[in-house]
Scaffold this active site. Structure first.
Site, PDB file in Angstrom:
ATOM      1  N   CYS A 231       2.626  -4.519   7.036  1.00 32.69           N
ATOM      2  CA  CYS A 231       2.424  -4.386   5.595  1.00 32.69           C
ATOM      3  C   CYS A 231       3.648  -3.783   4.917  1.00 32.69           C
ATOM      4  O   CYS A 231       4.536  -3.240   5.554  1.00 32.69           O
ATOM      5  CB  CYS A 231       1.199  -3.532   5.320  1.00 32.69           C
TER       6      CYS A 231
ATOM      7  N   HIS B 215       0.821  -1.208   0.000  1.00 30.29           N
ATOM      8  CA  HIS B 215       0.000   0.000   0.000  1.00 30.29           C
ATOM      9  C   HIS B 215       0.855   1.258   0.000  1.00 30.29           C
ATOM     10  O   HIS B 215       2.044   1.239   0.318  1.00 30.29           O
ATOM     11  CB  HIS B 215      -0.941   0.007   1.214  1.00 30.29           C
TER      12      HIS B 215
END
Length: 232
Positions: A207, A191
């Site tokens: 992440c 992301h």
């Protein structure tokens, strides 16, 4: 001057239990499909200053104006650039080299597009192989309950409360790509993120984060249902 980096395969471990994951859950979109990467004829190597000014300049996207990134303050090795492929993976595969803080999209013809990334700090890192099953521009951020329990101030953004609206302050940034393994959501994402200072560091809750300008570029290059391999 051509720059090449040698990579080595790491052993894969099983996916961590969902209870150890943190911070990257979002809404579950379908997203549009991207084509398989085409054979590239542009020479590999670092971008010029003129290219960097365009690559990391301000971007209007999805109704938001993403500010320019002061790329001069970032280690040049983390700039988006085309390199000789040393991953050994098929074209269209996404490879995250966690120790080196690089993400690659493998291209036909022996090249790969490389991006600098920030990764999960110790205890919040995922490794293995999977599939990028979902894709979303400007996603909502819904921290999982385990993260809210550790940081009660995030309760207003919980899954039950609908998460944080998309925007420039949203931790998932301009794009999110969702990693599945064996048909199940791992809760890990590739992301964007507004904190360009975190690139090259292990600071996130699991992440793989990129600069917003880079994740927009990545989103356009990753094929539908692409294989992803994360080396630890």
């Amino acid at each position: 001057m051509t720059i090449e980096y040698s990579l080595s395969r790491r052993g894969f471990l099983g996916v961590l239990a969902a209870g150890t994951l943190a911070g990257c859950t979002t809404s579950m979109p379908g997203g549009r499909s991207a084509p398989m990467p085409a054979r590239i004829t542009r020479p590999i190597g670092p971008p010029s200053d003129a290219e960097l000014q365009v690559m990391y300049g301000p971007v209007e996207d999805g109704g938001f104006l993403i500010p320019a990134i002061p790329y001069q303050q970032i280690d040049p090795r983390f700039y988006r650039q085309r390199v000789a492929d040393r991953t050994g993976e098929a074209p269209g595969t996404v490879v995250v080299d966690t120790p080196s803080r690089f993400l690659y999209v493998v291209e036909p013809g022996g090249t790969a597009m490389r991006y600098g990334v920030g990764i999960g700090r110790e205890g919040f890192a995922w490794q293995g192989d999977g599939v990028i099953h979902w894709r979303q521009p400007w996603p909502r951020w819904k921290p999982p309950n385990e993260m809210v329990a550790r940081q009660p101030s995030l309760a207003k953004y919980s899954i039950e409360n609908g998460g944080m609206e998309p925007g420039l302050k949203n931790p998932l940034g301009a794009r999110a790509l969702y990693i599945f393994q064996n048909g199940e959501d791992t809760l890990y994402r590739l992301h964007g993120n507004p904190e360009w200072q975190s690139i090259g560091k292990a600071v996130s809750s699991g992440c793989v984060r990129l600069m917003n300008q880079d994740v927009i570029d990545l989103y356009q290059r990753v094929p539908a249902k692409a294989k992803i391999v994360v080396w630890q």
